[in-house]
Design an enzyme around this catalytic site. Structure first.
Site, PDB file in Angstrom:
ATOM      1  N   HIS A  83       0.847  -1.193   0.000  1.00  0.00           N
ATOM      2  CA  HIS A  83       0.000   0.000   0.000  1.00  0.00           C
ATOM      3  C   HIS A  83       0.875   1.234   0.000  1.00  0.00           C
ATOM      4  O   HIS A  83       1.788   1.362   0.820  1.00  0.00           O
ATOM      5  CB  HIS A  83      -0.897   0.008   1.245  1.00  0.00           C
ATOM      6  CG  HIS A  83      -1.754   1.241   1.322  1.00  0.00           C
ATOM      7  ND1 HIS A  83      -2.928   1.382   0.613  1.00  0.00           N
ATOM      8  CD2 HIS A  83      -1.595   2.397   2.009  1.00  0.00           C
ATOM      9  CE1 HIS A  83      -3.453   2.567   0.867  1.00  0.00           C
ATOM     10  NE2 HIS A  83      -2.666   3.195   1.714  1.00  0.00           N
ATOM     11  N   ASP A 162     -15.593   2.927   7.738  1.00  0.00           N
ATOM     12  CA  ASP A 162     -14.564   3.854   7.286  1.00  0.00           C
ATOM     13  C   ASP A 162     -15.100   4.809   6.230  1.00  0.00           C
ATOM     14  O   ASP A 162     -14.773   5.984   6.238  1.00  0.00           O
ATOM     15  CB  ASP A 162     -13.367   3.092   6.727  1.00  0.00           C
ATOM     16  CG  ASP A 162     -12.325   4.070   6.205  1.00  0.00           C
ATOM     17  OD1 ASP A 162     -11.761   4.791   7.034  1.00  0.00           O
ATOM     18  OD2 ASP A 162     -12.119   4.146   4.977  1.00  0.00           O
ATOM     19  N   ARG A 169     -14.941  13.099   8.261  1.00  0.00           N
ATOM     20  CA  ARG A 169     -13.629  13.704   8.557  1.00  0.00           C
ATOM     21  C   ARG A 169     -13.267  14.734   7.500  1.00  0.00           C
ATOM     22  O   ARG A 169     -12.694  15.774   7.799  1.00  0.00           O
ATOM     23  CB  ARG A 169     -12.551  12.611   8.615  1.00  0.00           C
ATOM     24  CG  ARG A 169     -12.619  11.768   9.885  1.00  0.00           C
ATOM     25  CD  ARG A 169     -11.753  10.522   9.762  1.00  0.00           C
ATOM     26  NE  ARG A 169     -10.372  10.855   9.515  1.00  0.00           N
ATOM     27  CZ  ARG A 169      -9.500  10.071   8.876  1.00  0.00           C
ATOM     28  NH1 ARG A 169      -9.894   8.880   8.422  1.00  0.00           N
ATOM     29  NH2 ARG A 169      -8.264  10.446   8.702  1.00  0.00           N
ATOM     30  N   SER A 184      -8.053   3.956   9.292  1.00  0.00           N
ATOM     31  CA  SER A 184      -8.785   4.011   8.023  1.00  0.00           C
ATOM     32  C   SER A 184      -8.113   3.142   6.960  1.00  0.00           C
ATOM     33  O   SER A 184      -8.768   2.362   6.263  1.00  0.00           O
ATOM     34  CB  SER A 184      -8.861   5.467   7.560  1.00  0.00           C
ATOM     35  OG  SER A 184      -9.345   5.557   6.249  1.00  0.00           O
ATOM     36  N   LYS A 188      -9.451  -1.137   5.840  1.00  0.00           N
ATOM     37  CA  LYS A 188      -9.721  -1.585   4.472  1.00  0.00           C
ATOM     38  C   LYS A 188      -8.718  -2.652   4.047  1.00  0.00           C
ATOM     39  O   LYS A 188      -9.089  -3.697   3.517  1.00  0.00           O
ATOM     40  CB  LYS A 188      -9.673  -0.394   3.514  1.00  0.00           C
ATOM     41  CG  LYS A 188     -10.850   0.563   3.690  1.00  0.00           C
ATOM     42  CD  LYS A 188     -10.710   1.822   2.840  1.00  0.00           C
ATOM     43  CE  LYS A 188      -9.591   2.688   3.348  1.00  0.00           C
ATOM     44  NZ  LYS A 188      -9.611   4.048   2.773  1.00  0.00           N
TER      45      LYS A 188
END
Lengths: 436, 436
Positions: A83, A162, A169, A184, A188
């Site tokens: 990621h 989320d 947010r 967050s 996921k």
């Protein structure tokens, strides 16, 4: 008795939240009975007072379990996902996924779309004619078995908590909180069937975490968050002080991916790719010798096996594999404007975030969620930081659509690439490795 | 360009808000276009990061100007109002208003209803048959000219911003913030036609500000807030470690008021009343000699002139003035339960907040806004802190309605009044004076 009022008060006063507090909060968000104003007040209290490691892990776990969790049958080695926190010209996922799969480590890669000034892997892949990023869990499992990888988008069923919290947010100035970002991302990521994770936390002008300090905090929080939920993880902190590789824009980045898989990748792009691939292979449990890994990775590029897997992945996901042999199967811009140097000197700085927004403006990204993007437009940048350029030499190509006035685009871009007499000092690409 | 996002961010990061930031926020609240979740996030940031004196004064001023402002024609001396932060058995306003008016200083008294465990002046006054607390500005002006005072409720048109914000603070755990409390109190108070203010900030178990430190902070903030908007002000910090005077409950407190105006007030009640009256007379500009003021105040009680003004005020506001001469014109409970001491000893503590809630439970106050109250019910407490009580001596009378089981009420109340062998140390009633 649980009450949201007492939970808000607790965090407001800097106390630690318990499992049942976080569960109650997230239940309220997902089930819809918690008013937005109370969620907003709690988010602001969390933002200012922080969450410790344990609270962050709890929030992650509760958000993770708020939705669907994909789990594949056990493989011989750990499946590893990567990621990135988002950058400009960051097409590493596209190269890395088939490369690691070519080393017999499975990569279930789930990605996102462009966000703000940064590009998104899904948008890049969808520039390949016919390519779909919406895969069923069955199809994912089949691809893992057949070719060792897939590249898909998240389903709506993953971590719904989320999605709702992020929207809130986004309008209450509570985005840039390390624990909230961590929960967050992880809620996921951990739902997606991978067993271990490598994070590429970008820092510098073109990244969301502009300073190495912030990046390091986030990297540590991500690694610790995974580990506390029993997922092995590592992180790299890498520079986003200039665009990665040579291209920005969806088709152009797929082109660059193919070149890279053919052994013609730009040095900075390949350095980050090899480093991330190395960490993934180490995490998988199949390899432990760094030198052997390095040899193997270069081999999988030079013998074409990584490229071959990319071709199979494209075919399996409905795309046109001919793009591998002929770029002209990709959507390409018909107009190109050349940015030439006005003086001789060294490339001393890229305004990377501005360049990201510039490509959004060209049509390569979205301002609003509903905007459509043009896969053909973007930039090819021929020079890197520290390179010598001569007067009238081409620094960059702007690939345009018909809406855009070439001179307008050129004058904008000119201000984002700084040429100076002095050669800038050496630029470190891999800034730090966070092993845990 | 102004945006609520940037204002939230500014306060979240601990920076100072400017006039235009606060104006934009309050405009959004009053005009209804600001979503509650953004207001809630900003309130939480204000709660945690605080507002300095200047920001508090700005917030006060902007909220004040969000609604109607009553201004009366100039009088010879400053008109002075008193505001208490709320206590148990605090009927001082009812005595003070006619007393100060009897000294030829006008008192435009605007009050509230009971809140939580504390009673409200309006509820007390409305136990007088026929009495109305809803006065038009014309009627108020006429009463000031005729008898030098009135006692009324706030109109809905005063500081609408505060009403909306308070409702939101109440559900987002952002009530107990000194600057927010200050702005909320002052935005209403300063709209009401008085020229100067005396605050009675209660502290102790029965008060909203439980510690003297907190009370002192609030007192200073209130005084400074007034002064920065050019309203002279002073504050007292007084103890709420036991109910003030002898009664709690609406009719019972009106009875005690009449007794006090007849010269038969309990020492603690009169001490607070005289001290507040003194500060009001000093602020008015008509008096400056404290000894002379003391003499004058006692005189206005002993010669019946304060009582006479109270009678005129009742008549002018539609109430039954016969209550002055005969308590039986007030709604009174038909059932009384006597709490007797089980042991001989000293009264060492009152659980004052619990006693406040106990009278709410009896029916003297409201749990929900829509609840109706019973003016007849309440308590008469015959003993004060440090008093000696003998076994079987009556400590208190509970005035009940038919819903309430006397033994149930007695056993509840018994636990709230502590009898001990040791005489408790002397209890200071007037804790501090804040002159500014």
């Amino acid at each position: 008795m649980q009450s949201i009022y007492s939970i808000i008060t607790k965090k407001r006063d800097g106390h630690k939240l318990k499992t049942e507090d976080i569960q109650y909060f997230i239940d309220g968000v997902v089930q819809g009975w918690l008013p937005d104003y109370q969620a907003a007040a709690l988010l602001m209290a969390m933002f200012i007072k922080g969450l410790d490691e344990e609270e962050t892990a709890l929030l992650t776990s509760v958000m993770l379990h708020s939705g669907e969790i994909i789990r594949f049958p056990k493989a011989n080695y750990l499946r590893v996902d990567k990621h990135s926190t988002g950058g400009v010209g960051d097409k590493v996922s596209l190269i890395l996924t088939p490369l690691v799969a070519a080393c017999d480590v499975q990569v279930p890669m789930l990605s996102g779309r462009g966000l703000g000034h940064t590009g998104g892997t899904l948008d890049k892949l969808e520039s390949i004619p016919g390519f779909t990023t919406a895969l069923s869990p069955i199809k994912m499992e089949q691809m893992l078995a057949d070719i060792g990888c897939f590249m898909a988008g998240q389903t709506e069923q993953v971590a719904p908590a989320d999605r709702k919290l992020y929207a809130l947010r986004d309008v209450t100035a509570t985005v840039e909180s390390i624990p909230l970002i961590t929960a967050s991302i992880l809620a996921k990521k951990l739902a997606e069937g991978a067993d271990a994770f490598v994070f590429d936390v970008k820092t510098g002008d073109g990244a969301f975490m502009e300073t190495p300090d912030e990046a390091k905090k986030l990297a540590k929080a991500l690694v610790k968050g995974c580990q506390s939920l029993n997922f092995p993880a590592r992180a790299l902190i890498t520079s986003m002080d200039q665009p990665l590789g040579q291209t920005i824009g969806n088709s152009l980045e797929v082109m660059e991916t193919i070149n890279a898989l053919k052994g013609e990748g730009a040095p900075d792009l390949m350095e980050v790719t090899y480093e991330l691939a190395t960490q993934m292979l180490l995490l998988s449990g199949k390899y432990n010798d760094i030198k052997a890994i390095s040899t193997l990775l270069h081999e999988k590029i030079s013998d074409g096996s990584a490229l071959n897997i990319f071709a199979k992945l494209i075919t399996a996901q409905g795309g046109e594999p001919e793009i591998i042999h002929d770029h002209r199967h990709l959507p390409l811009a018909t107009r190109v404007a050349l940015l030439k140097a006005e003086v001789t000197g060294f490339v001393s700085a890229f305004k990377t975030k501005e360049i990201g927004w510039f490509t959004v403006w060209l049509g390569a990204g979205r301002i609003k969620k509903e905007d459509s993007i043009n896969p053909a437009v973007g930039l090819i940048i021929h020079k890197k930081l520290g390179d010598l350029v001569h007067r009238d030499e081409v620094i960059a190509e702007i690939h345009l659509d018909n809406r855009t006035e070439p001179n307008d685009a050129l004058s904008k871009l000119r201000n984002m690439i700084i040429i100076d007499d002095k050669k800038p000092k050496h630029h470190k690409l891999i800034i730090e490795r966070i092993i845990g």
